[in-house]
Design an enzyme around this catalytic site. Sequence first.
Site, PDB file in Angstrom:
ATOM      1  CG  ASP A 255      34.582 -42.424  26.204  1.00 41.25           C
ATOM      2  OD1 ASP A 255      34.949 -41.364  26.779  1.00 41.25           O
ATOM      3  OD2 ASP A 255      34.826 -42.411  24.905  1.00 41.25           O
ATOM      4  CE1 TYR A 401      34.919 -37.319  21.947  1.00 38.81           C
ATOM      5  CE2 TYR A 401      35.999 -38.765  20.427  1.00 38.81           C
ATOM      6  CZ  TYR A 401      35.675 -38.217  21.689  1.00 38.81           C
ATOM      7  OH  TYR A 401      36.308 -38.893  22.905  1.00 38.81           O
ATOM      8  CG  HIS A 456      37.259 -41.381  31.067  1.00 36.30           C
ATOM      9  ND1 HIS A 456      35.739 -41.140  31.066  1.00 36.30           N
ATOM     10  CD2 HIS A 456      37.580 -41.897  29.785  1.00 36.30           C
ATOM     11  CE1 HIS A 456      35.440 -41.308  29.832  1.00 36.30           C
ATOM     12  NE2 HIS A 456      36.324 -41.532  29.082  1.00 36.30           N
TER      13      HIS A 456
END
Length: 481
Positions: A255, A401, A456
């Site tokens: 990630d 983000y 993930h």
Amino acid sequence: MAKPVSTKRGRSLLGSSLIFFTLITPILLGLAVYNHDCLLEKFFPLPDIKTVFPFGDEEWSAPGSKPAKADDAVVPWKLQVSNKDLEDLKDRLRNTRYGTAMSGQNFVYGFPADQLKKIVDHWLNKFDWKKQEALINQYDHFKTNIEGLNIHFVRVQPAKSTDPKRNVRVTPILLLHGWPGSFFELYKLIPLLTTPQQISGNDYAAFEVIIPSLPGYGFSDGAQKPGLHPPHIARIFNKLMTRLKLDKYFVHGGDWGGAVGVSLAKMYPDRVLGLDVTAYGWAVPPGRSLFKNILYLTMPKFLFNVSEPHRFLIHNFLALMRESGYMHIQATKPDTVGAALLDSPAGLAGYILEKFSTWTNPDNINKPDGALSEYFSLDDLLTNIMVYWVSGSIITSQRLYKETFSVDSDDGFPVLVPSVLSDFRHEIPGANGPEEIVRPYYKDLITISKHKTGGHFPAMERPAEVAEDIWVLAKNVLSRG
């Protein structure tokens, strides 16, 4: 006076031209599809890397505040949550307001209320935080100030060998988590990496493990001004390794940890011994990736065929839209949803655990409990959530983000260090493109390790497989001498 070209000769020249272009066009198209990076580098060479990546120093404390005094101290730290904070948490959990689950839809609408009640009940009545706190504190934790941020990290050295015949080479490795994970997400890798493995003969290797919390995550400070994105974090972590006197080191990440790991490998190839990443699409410039997707899809199959068409963006579009709503929010207004999550532990659990369900296997949306207990222990999942809750870091974690997607990340620089790409079958759609698109950006690619399942969060779900990939990388690099 020049002699006119005869009609017969003109037809001959036209025919030759047509034959030439008929032969050369597929070659040019092939270069455009498979080696357009070479063409771009030929006509648009990459600039000096020092002008693209942020190698200089920054100060991430609040604007107008006095910069932190230069202090290289590495201070021991221990997690200790007060009884007052634990009682406040229990009060909030007891007063949780629940919605009504949509009948027969399982996780299709998100985390259903009936399952959230079960999570809260376990958290209140069965979850032993003091036990989990002791589990976290079994390893040494530290903090050190870098660029105005107190950076938290775990440091674990391998046990001394009791066999005098063994020559154990200890090499550092930096393990990097992402969102909504934490340093605890990587704990199961520690014994698998600190236990020596044979390289050849009596030569063995083991890792000294460094697990930092990303800035703004867990117990590392968040930036108090805009702009802190993965290359900046890479610089901070490289400074951390310098401060610990660890000159050369391996890197593993998933990630956001994968993004930071790729930046480390690009910025400091003289220090990064090797790279293993589970989300390896970070190395591919988004613009070029999209260009290649279009070319592969539009070119005739008999001329250009790709081995992994299921990884094309076009085939993942609907799944990507379904699973990326959180990203649009966090890349634009992270503090808004963050305010709700910071105030409600049940809401925080639902928001995070829904990702652990669907991102582990997309089919989990059709299972009553999201299959969470099939892949993880509920205590481990709640411990990860507790890291966010007791540190109050959910808002600062989500800002990564916005910081990342607010800048141009299409740098085009390849990863030059030895690399292993850990490809888990149910990784988030779009995270890892087809091999033909990815391979050119890893110039010393040892292997793409293809796992038939896994999602993930493989370090929590399938730690043995992740550790095996890391050992493949290390053994290859260390055997080079």
